[in-house]
Structure formats: structure tokens, C-alpha cells
Design an enzyme around this catalytic site. Structure first.
Site, PDB file in Angstrom:
ATOM      1  N   GLY A  43     -40.952 -14.618  16.691  1.00 37.85           N
ATOM      2  CA  GLY A  43     -39.954 -15.655  16.948  1.00 37.85           C
ATOM      3  C   GLY A  43     -39.745 -15.800  18.446  1.00 37.85           C
ATOM      4  O   GLY A  43     -40.562 -15.328  19.245  1.00 37.85           O
ATOM      5  N   GLY A  98     -37.885 -14.270  20.596  1.00 36.80           N
ATOM      6  CA  GLY A  98     -37.849 -13.019  21.363  1.00 36.80           C
ATOM      7  C   GLY A  98     -39.258 -12.533  21.680  1.00 36.80           C
ATOM      8  O   GLY A  98     -39.609 -12.293  22.850  1.00 36.80           O
ATOM      9  N   ILE A 123     -37.539 -17.332   9.673  1.00 35.93           N
ATOM     10  CA  ILE A 123     -36.910 -18.037   8.549  1.00 35.93           C
ATOM     11  C   ILE A 123     -35.893 -19.054   9.064  1.00 35.93           C
ATOM     12  O   ILE A 123     -35.506 -19.939   8.333  1.00 35.93           O
ATOM     13  CB  ILE A 123     -36.211 -17.061   7.560  1.00 35.93           C
ATOM     14  CG1 ILE A 123     -35.062 -16.308   8.230  1.00 35.93           C
ATOM     15  CG2 ILE A 123     -37.208 -16.129   6.918  1.00 35.93           C
ATOM     16  CD1 ILE A 123     -34.096 -15.674   7.235  1.00 35.93           C
ATOM     17  N   ASP A 124     -35.463 -18.911  10.334  1.00 35.05           N
ATOM     18  CA  ASP A 124     -34.393 -19.772  10.856  1.00 35.05           C
ATOM     19  C   ASP A 124     -34.875 -21.195  11.167  1.00 35.05           C
ATOM     20  O   ASP A 124     -34.059 -22.101  11.291  1.00 35.05           O
ATOM     21  CB  ASP A 124     -33.792 -19.179  12.142  1.00 35.05           C
ATOM     22  CG  ASP A 124     -33.279 -17.763  11.941  1.00 35.05           C
ATOM     23  OD1 ASP A 124     -32.932 -17.422  10.800  1.00 35.05           O
ATOM     24  OD2 ASP A 124     -33.249 -17.003  12.931  1.00 35.05           O
ATOM     25  N   GLY A 134     -29.702 -17.644   9.476  1.00 37.77           N
ATOM     26  CA  GLY A 134     -30.076 -18.819  10.271  1.00 37.77           C
ATOM     27  C   GLY A 134     -29.730 -18.687  11.744  1.00 37.77           C
ATOM     28  O   GLY A 134     -30.031 -19.559  12.536  1.00 37.77           O
ATOM     29  N   ARG A 169     -14.623 -16.124  -4.358  1.00 34.37           N
ATOM     30  CA  ARG A 169     -15.470 -14.949  -4.100  1.00 34.37           C
ATOM     31  C   ARG A 169     -16.570 -15.293  -3.098  1.00 34.37           C
ATOM     32  O   ARG A 169     -16.984 -16.450  -3.011  1.00 34.37           O
ATOM     33  CB  ARG A 169     -16.145 -14.483  -5.396  1.00 34.37           C
ATOM     34  CG  ARG A 169     -15.198 -14.120  -6.504  1.00 34.37           C
ATOM     35  CD  ARG A 169     -14.391 -12.883  -6.138  1.00 34.37           C
ATOM     36  NE  ARG A 169     -13.579 -12.458  -7.261  1.00 34.37           N
ATOM     37  CZ  ARG A 169     -14.011 -11.615  -8.205  1.00 34.37           C
ATOM     38  NH1 ARG A 169     -15.225 -11.118  -8.162  1.00 34.37           N
ATOM     39  NH2 ARG A 169     -13.217 -11.277  -9.196  1.00 34.37           N
TER      40      ARG A 169
END
Ligand code: F6P
Length: 366
Positions: A119, A121, A144-145, A188, A284
Site C-alpha cells: 500500500g 507505506g 482493501i481500502d 477503510g 448493537r
């Protein structure tokens, strides 16, 4: 451009794991060996393997059966930045630049080019290794983001979306049966893509994303309006980075030597508590967490990851170093790493998906 003949390439996976990493590794190994007769060395656990010289040869045999497998056969970490590497001196942790060790280890293995799957980084480190140390690097965008602006899509996102959508479907039946409000917190980071698209696919009533700050009042208005229509349940999908107007994201903790300085999480429980207090309706929270990073990649992610893996090897062979493979639908292209890590791809607040969601009555709490 390099004129050196390429005989051997290295590959590593860095940052958080993501469905499709193994599919990329498999495509890299197969393309390198079959099409170009190269040798491939895999480095273990991200940049840690390059720094500590933990490597092994990868043959076609090593990639048998890994296409549908989640995780990465090479291991990964979101620590071990070679330009800011923690070392203990007299019981004290200090950070040092150990990037020269990477060059030494690459030379020990006679590696002509490195493929870095990661990613922002890992790709930023790849860019620095290319620019500062002259390491011939090709990047592959993973997360995945789906928050890298230089590609239409990162692999892993589609699988995470499927997992989150399935979770919403399951929560719907409980919410409806028990007449409850259920808040699903998804990942995300600073981008709301997983929340937005899974919320739309799963028929959420409220979607909270970092790009559109919410007010509790507006969330409650939507839930009460549904109750007035006889709908005694509601589903709220909250991105982990969602925040109220004038407020901050919920940070679990700060992480000193990770690529990512903060660990997000907790907004789901905060919002659920506030909704129950404000409406008196049982509310919840479910935190989906790392389930979104695991499991078998979807066909879309397998195909994208395979195209990225083959594309990255093609880029090595045509000397496109300091660049990242990307999707510019329908083609696989390349883009300079400097551009790739320059800007995050956030949800444009006026984009068509947001508009469609609003048109069918989904509230963003704004
Ligand atoms: O970048 C992928 C991601 O899963 C984010 O959505 C999330 O904020 C982060 O990684 C979590 O990372 P970790 O597993 O290191 O806590």
C-alpha cells in the site's frame, strides 16, 4: 531505464495483508519463469526480510495452489521501515537508517530488480529506495481500502466489499427479527469506500464515512422516520474513520514504529451507544475488523492481481523502474511511484455513488 540484463528478480509483500497477495506472487513467478526465464527470490515479512536477509528462491512448485488462498506465503509486516528502523542501544530504542543493508542483501542475491507489493507505506519506501539508493523497483498497488489515486482499483477491495456486504445481509435478518438498530463498523482508514459501497450493496439505511461528517441528530432523524413508517429496525454502516461534524476520528492507540502512526477503531460502539440513548431503541454494534482482510479473493481480485503480477514483470523487462503497475480500465498501465503515493483517493462527496445512495433514501448523517 537500465541497460543491465535482467536475470533475477526479487519480490516482497509489505503492509497489511489483503486477499489477492498470493495471486500476485503466483503471476510474478509464472510470468518471470515461463516468459522470460528469470529466477525469482522471495523476501520474507516485508522489508524486514530485505534488511535481515531472509530470502528463498521461488519456483513454479512453490506457487501451486496459492491462487485462491488469502494472506501471503511470504509473510508481511507494516513495520521495518529501512529508513527509520528501530535498534536497541544500551536498552534504549533508537531509529536508524539501515537502507544500505538492503542494497548489500540485494547484491548478495544478485538481484537485478525488486517487485514491491504494498500500500502507500510500502510503495513510499519503494520510491525512496529507487530515488535515494538507485534500487530498480516496480510497485504493485495493494489495499482493501482502495485509497490509491493512481489506479482505478487496488486488488483486495472487491473481496473486502463482498465480506462487508455479506455481513450486512446477515445483520439485517437479526435487526429485523429483534426490531433493533445495528451498527456495522468497517475498515477503510481515512477513506469511506468500503462503507459506502457495502452500504449501498447491502441496503443500509445510514452510511457514515470520513469524507462526510455526521451529526447524531441527523442519524436519529432517519431512524425515527423509518420507525414512523412502521420499520422497526435500521442498519447503520460506519467507516472506522467516520467522525461527527467538528469532531475527531476515534483512535484506539498510537503506534510508534508502524507505517501507520494511528490505529483506528471504536466508532461503531460510540455511535451505537449514542443512538440508543437518543432513541430509546435497542442498538448493537458489530466490528467486522480483520475478517475484511482474510478469505479467498473474489474472481475480480484474482484476475486483477494476476494481471498486476504479470504486468509488473513486463515492466521490469522494459526497464520501467520507479513506477507502479495500475489499472486504467480496461488496460493495465504504469505510473511513476511519485504520483502513486502522492495523493489519497478519498470519496468525492458529490460523486455519482453518493448521489445514487441519497436518491434512494440513504442518509449520510449530514
Ligand atoms: O489499510 C488496510 C487496513 O486494514 C485499514 O483498513 C485499517 O485501518 C488498517 O489496515 C488496520 O491495520 P492493522 O491490522 O495493522 O491494525
Amino acid at each position: 531505464m537500465t541497460t543491465k540484463k535482467i536475470r533475477k528478480i526479487g519480490v516482497l509483500t509489505g503492509g497489511g495483508d489483503c486477499p489477492g497477495l498470493n495471486a500476485v506472487i503466483r503471476a510474478v513467478v509464472k510470468t518471470a519463469i515461463r516468459e522470460y526465464r528469470l529466477f525469482v527470490t522471495g523476501f520474507e515479512n516485508g522489508f524486514g526480510g530485505l534488511i535481515q536477509n531472509r530470502a528463498r528462491e521461488l519456483t513454479e512448485k512453490d506457487v501451486i495452489g496459492i491462487l485462491p488462498r488469502g494472506g501471503t506465503i511470504l509473510g508481511t509486516t507494516n513495520r521495518d521501515n529501512p529508513f527509520h528502523y528501530p535498534i536497541m542501544i544500551n536498552g534504549q530504542k533508537v531509529f536508524k537508517d539501515v537502507s544500505d543493508r538492503i542494497i548489500e542483501n540485494v547484491n548478495i542475491h544478485d538481484i537485478d530488480a525488486m517487485i514491491i507489493i504494498g500500500g502507500d507505506g510500502s510503495l513510499s519506501i519503494g520510491k525512496e529506495l529507487y530515488e535515494e539508493k538507485g534500487l530498480p523497483v516496480v510497485g504493485v498497488p495493494k489495499t482493501i481500502d482502495n485509497d490509491l489515486s493512481a489506479t482505478d482499483q487496488t486488488f483486495g477491495f472487491d473481496t473486502a466489499l463482498e465480506t462487508a456486504t455479506e455481513a450486512i445481509d446477515k445483520l439485517h435478518t437479526t435487526a429485523e427479527s429483534h426490531h433493533r438498530i445495528i451498527v456495522l463498523e468497517v475498515m477503510g482508514r481515512y477513506a469511506g469506500w468500503i462503507a459506502l459501497e457495502s452500504g449501498l450493496a447491502g441496503g443500509a439505511d445510514v452510511i457514515l464515512i470520513p469524507e462526510i461528517p455526521y451529526t447524531l441528530e441527523n442519524i436519529v432523524k432517519k431512524i425515527n422516520a423509518r420507525r414512523d413508517q412502521g420499520k422497526n429496525f435500521s442498519i447503520v454502516v460506519a467507516a472506522e474513520g467516520a467522525r461527527p461534524v467538528g469532531g475527531e476520528m476515534v483512535v484506539q492507540r498510537r503506534v510508534e514504529d508502524s507505517f501507520e502512526p494511528i490505529r483506528l477503531g471504536g466508532i461503531g460502539n460510540v455511535v451505537a451507544y449514542e443512538i440508543e440513548e437518543a432513541t430509546g431503541l435497542e442498538t448493537r454494534a458489530t466490528v467486522l475488523g480483520h475478517l475484511q482482510r482474510g478469505g479467498s479473493p473474489t474472481p475480480f481480485d484474482r484476475i486483477l492481481a494476476t494481471r498486476y503480477g504479470a504486468g509488473a514483470v513486463n515492466m521490469v523487462m522494459s526497464g520501467k523502474f520507479g513506477e507502479m503497475v495500475c489499472l486504467r480500465t480496461p488496460n493495465i498501465k504504469s505510473v511513476p511511484l511519485a504520483e502513486a503515493v502522492h495523493e489519497q483517493r478519498l470519496v468525492p462527496v458529490k460523486c455519482d455513488i453518493v448521489r445514487t445512495a441519497r436518491q434512494i433514501g440513504i442518509s449520510f448523517g449530514d
